[in-house]
Design a protein around this motif. Sequence first.
Motif: not given
Length: 493
Positions: A35-38, A196-198, A424-429
């Motif tokens: 999930g995204e951060n938060g 993980s965000h990877r 950091v999540d994929v959207g924030a990346k």
Amino acid sequence: MHIEMHGIHKAFGTNQVLKGVDFELRQGEVHALMGENGAGKSTLMNILVGLHALDEGKITVDGKETVFSNPGEAEKQGITFIHQELNIWPEMTVLENLFIGRELNLPYGLLDTRKMKRLAREQLQRLSVDLPLNREAGACSVGQQQMIEIAKALMTDAKVIIMDEPTAALTEREIVKLFEVIRALKAEGVSIVYISHRMEEIFAICDRITVMRDGITVDTKDIPATNFDEVVRKMVGRELTERYPKRNPKPGEVVLEVKNATRRGLFENISFKVHAGEVVGFSGLMGAGRTEIMRAIFGLDKLHSGEIMLKGKKINIRRPEDAVRHGIGFITEDRKDEGLVLDFSIRENMALPNLFSFTSKGFISSRKEKEFVDTLVKRLQVKTQSAETPAGSLSGGNQQKVVIAKWIGIGPSLLILDEPTRGVDVGAKREIYQLINELTDRGVAIIMVSSELPEVLGMSDRIIVVHEGHIGGELTGSEATQENIMTLATGGQ
């Protein structure tokens, strides 16, 4: 161990973090939680181990309703949590960190140091980690500290291990070893919650995936039944086009030139150039010296010899203040201890390096400071109710945005990014990547140190590979492949 969580709610004040989350962990599975951060991932796991109390909902462990009052109680029942923000005691040795709270005693209360050392070596060897047990943990790199935390968890004979961004500070080789250990644990019936965000890791090691968004469970699926695009769409609630935005570099003048930089015992005769408007990626194995080189350029550590040239002029950087005065910003790999003052508000953190820009005759203009901070919060889409929120209460990804914001605020000519998207999540990346492009379009020179090879390849115009304190080679264009990077990183030609 079989765990079920149903209808979990949790609020912190007026902030409703979890809004009825469902999650199931089966025995002997590796279950991805994304999930995204938060989104509430870490909060959900903190509730499971008793770090936070749930407001509503039900938790069952092997069919029995269970509520742990603290993490120690959960650990006694076989549930261990390796947190993203490392729980290392820097002044204590590696051995003391591994056994803190679980010391082994001889009769009459004496420590059984011999047995503790033997068990510690066995676990570190299992992870292919070669660390002196008497070294202070604070003298270890972030990646080595991460491996200490993993080794500590393995020593508990856990039935469930929760791993929150376990590979964020690890190199490719260490990740391969960790995956071998995870597969061995799975074969022994141990369950793993893998946060993980990877994406590559999720599809390589996990059996099932649960996606969360804004405090709810969006979906749970078997890994073979989903794909990268579907997971991203469920995480961010929209289509995300390319992972790495296209770059159209137009390199200008040489902004930074490093000549024969040496810090004895860490790196030697380092020479390279960075032009305005380009991203130079630095890659290499853990301990190769990448971060140490950047710390010396910024004045955090002393150079024993060599020269630093900025726009053709030799400069002396003895401390970070000198670097900032010359328009150099440094986003450190350790945001918790070096990038932020966690007790300070978002506003105070963003303003720290920039006070001169809204100070007149010794007085700070609150209006100018507020306008400055509000602009950065909006531009970087920091998720917060107020700029007065303490930085330590933010998710990892939003903390990273605050770190980036404070350095963008100085209007740098050179920005050093050390692991800029760790945790950091994929959207924030993608937002950070777009920001990098905007900065280079404005002529900012960027150095990006990253352990993620896809990131280095996707965002760099040139790649410099460091091997054992020396530059192993430089790659551009079609030469820049994962295979070539790893060849140079391991001493090949």
